[in-house]
Design a protein around this motif. Sequence first.
Motif, short mmCIF file in Angstrom:
data_model
loop_
_atom_site.label_atom_id
_atom_site.label_comp_id
_atom_site.label_asym_id
_atom_site.label_seq_id
_atom_site.Cartn_x
_atom_site.Cartn_y
_atom_site.Cartn_z
N SER A 293 37.10 -19.53 -5.61
CA SER A 293 36.39 -18.92 -6.74
C SER A 293 35.33 -19.87 -7.31
N ASP A 294 35.59 -21.20 -7.22
CA ASP A 294 34.60 -22.14 -7.73
C ASP A 294 33.34 -22.17 -6.90
N GLN A 295 33.38 -21.58 -5.71
CA GLN A 295 32.22 -21.57 -4.84
C GLN A 295 31.35 -20.33 -5.04
N ILE A 296 31.84 -19.35 -5.78
CA ILE A 296 31.12 -18.10 -5.96
C ILE A 296 30.40 -18.15 -7.30
N PRO A 297 29.07 -18.20 -7.31
CA PRO A 297 28.33 -18.36 -8.57
C PRO A 297 28.63 -17.28 -9.60
N THR A 298 28.79 -16.03 -9.16
CA THR A 298 29.03 -14.96 -10.12
C THR A 298 30.36 -15.13 -10.84
N VAL A 299 31.38 -15.59 -10.11
CA VAL A 299 32.70 -15.80 -10.71
C VAL A 299 32.63 -16.94 -11.72
N ARG A 300 31.92 -18.00 -11.39
CA ARG A 300 31.80 -19.14 -12.30
C ARG A 300 31.03 -18.75 -13.56
N PHE A 390 19.61 -8.56 -6.50
CA PHE A 390 20.89 -9.06 -7.02
C PHE A 390 20.73 -10.43 -7.65
N ILE A 391 19.99 -11.31 -6.99
CA ILE A 391 19.79 -12.66 -7.51
C ILE A 391 18.93 -12.63 -8.78
N ALA A 392 17.94 -11.76 -8.81
CA ALA A 392 17.13 -11.61 -10.03
C ALA A 392 18.01 -11.14 -11.19
N SER A 393 18.93 -10.21 -10.93
CA SER A 393 19.83 -9.72 -11.97
C SER A 393 20.76 -10.82 -12.46
N LEU A 394 21.18 -11.68 -11.54
CA LEU A 394 22.07 -12.78 -11.91
C LEU A 394 21.35 -13.78 -12.82
N TRP A 395 20.10 -14.08 -12.52
CA TRP A 395 19.32 -14.97 -13.37
C TRP A 395 19.13 -14.35 -14.76
N ASN A 396 18.87 -13.05 -14.83
CA ASN A 396 18.71 -12.41 -16.13
C ASN A 396 20.01 -12.36 -16.91
N LYS A 397 21.12 -12.28 -16.18
CA LYS A 397 22.43 -12.34 -16.83
C LYS A 397 22.63 -13.72 -17.47
N LEU A 398 22.22 -14.76 -16.76
CA LEU A 398 22.27 -16.11 -17.32
C LEU A 398 21.40 -16.22 -18.56
N SER A 476 15.83 -1.59 -2.00
CA SER A 476 16.61 -1.97 -3.18
C SER A 476 15.79 -1.91 -4.46
N GLY A 477 14.48 -2.17 -4.38
CA GLY A 477 13.64 -2.13 -5.57
C GLY A 477 13.62 -0.77 -6.25
N PRO A 478 13.20 0.30 -5.54
CA PRO A 478 13.22 1.63 -6.17
C PRO A 478 14.62 2.08 -6.57
N ALA A 479 15.64 1.68 -5.81
CA ALA A 479 16.99 2.16 -6.09
C ALA A 479 17.62 1.45 -7.29
N MET A 480 17.46 0.12 -7.37
CA MET A 480 18.22 -0.64 -8.36
C MET A 480 17.36 -1.44 -9.33
N GLY A 481 16.08 -1.62 -9.02
CA GLY A 481 15.26 -2.52 -9.83
C GLY A 481 15.22 -2.18 -11.30
N GLY A 482 14.92 -0.92 -11.61
CA GLY A 482 14.84 -0.51 -13.01
C GLY A 482 16.17 -0.56 -13.71
N TRP A 483 17.23 -0.11 -13.02
CA TRP A 483 18.57 -0.12 -13.63
C TRP A 483 18.99 -1.53 -14.01
N SER A 484 18.68 -2.51 -13.14
CA SER A 484 19.12 -3.87 -13.40
C SER A 484 18.40 -4.50 -14.59
N LEU A 485 17.26 -3.92 -15.00
CA LEU A 485 16.52 -4.45 -16.14
C LEU A 485 16.97 -3.87 -17.47
N LEU A 486 17.71 -2.76 -17.43
CA LEU A 486 18.04 -2.06 -18.67
C LEU A 486 18.82 -2.94 -19.64
#
Length: 525
Positions: A293-300, A390-398, A476-486
């Motif tokens: 788990s320490d190796q998975i950035p999302t879990v950390r 996914f990585i863009a969403s993770l950075w915005n989560k940070l 992935s952009g048209p499918a998830m891009g806008g949702w991940s910004l909400l």
Amino acid sequence: MVYTGQPSRGCDTCRKRRIKCDERKPECLHCVRTKRKCPGYRDQFDLAWRDQTVVAKKSVERGKRGHKKEERERHHSSSSSSTQIIDLTPIVEDFQEFSPPTLLPTPSPSPTLRGPPEDHALCFFFTRYVLPQRDPLARRGFLEYTLPIYSRSGPHSPLKLSIQAVATSMLSGAMNQGDDPPLARSFYLGAVQHMKERVIEQRDCADDELLMAVMLLQMYEQLVGRTKKNTSPKAHLDGALALIKHRGVGNFKGDVSRGLLYYVRSVFVEECTRNAKPMPRGIETWSELSPDSDQIPTVRLDTIMVDIANLQAYSLPLLNTTELPAGVRFSRLMQTINYLTDIDDRLTSWSWSLPSTWAPIRVSGKQSIPPNIPQAGLYEQYCDVYASIFIASLWNKLRLSQIRTKNLIIGCLSQVKATPNNIKLREACQLGIQQAVDDICASVPFNIGDRMQPEDKIVHYPMAPGRPVPNDHYQSGPAMGGWSLLQPLGAVWGMKLKMRDGQRQWIGGQMARIARIYGIRRGKG
């Protein structure tokens, strides 16, 4: 599946007589006084699961009536025009042999599909959300595991019906026909009914398939809730937690099981931080079950966010109370500032630990930014490009976590003496908040490109010098891009943050743009 009201925890006798039960054990006071044998209380696992069949049926009927009305209106308005036929990639029975097709063209508002609509929906869901490859360290533990379990499921399994509900909802939304069509709601109802039967019999309740089906129904309710201006439903999430407790956390072994566990924890983290609620007890220890788990950035990151949620729930009442003695209140405020500062340092260290390939690349100029993007949405003269949505969403989560942490520090500092060190810390937090907001704004072009309308068929995205936009991003952009910004845009827009002049209005304009593209009904403000 899960009853959204507050279920009665009284004994069967009190519930049948519709009187309040004091819930004393082993026998309630009412049964003792009336000299009845108290039948006892239901298991807490059962209380988390209630039948919503009647509610769902009524919703389906309303949807069918509305759908028929829309069909009549569309037929009346388009009787003089020809019907567009969309020729999609033929459906393959075994999804394990799929290869992602070319970008599915965005259809006009009222297209007609050839063949069963549920087949097209499944193709859309798997090729856009499940099959695209991810970085091995970018595991989140949900959709990437649906395919192998789906292929083993029976035709009427809750998982298969839940996937069909989500897939039909997503395809309907992409076609600008709303996220809650009657077909999707009927799949949802079927999943609810079959899940109810399994829960009553306590059959397969310790199965990954059933837990995954619950989280898919949670996803479906989130999709429908966004377009109907509802708050994020928490009932299915409570049902998932009931399943996990029934199964026992120690029995989640293997990548799929632990991945699901991490995903449920991640959803709880986001729900609690958004609503300033403490985390349910015990969830913070789930990550300790996995050796990697320490190796998975999302879990950390979620582990850090557990502390943010709990500290946020503790500090907000502290900022508003006047009942504590001045000395006690000052001591607690300074202690909270120290805790928050430590969390902020942990967030910074987490960002430094990410793979170098995950770092955003800042681009500017016409060679990297297509000409229509500045008119569509470019806050500054630059934007950032990422390895994936996914990585863009993770950075915005940070960034959103950093904003919440620094904003709490500023709130605590405003109620203590303004020493030179406190003033310096306050200014540093304000600069950090502004930088995080700027970086969230800089991610908008990568997520949605120059798309302005739901019917836009060609979308252009920024690219790093010498690196053309990957083909996967056009899916992935048209499918998830806008949702991940909400969430990041909505949270920043709703906070009382000190930002540059006009930035809040720009963010509001981008939210309106996303709402228009995805057919989301926005509330007041």
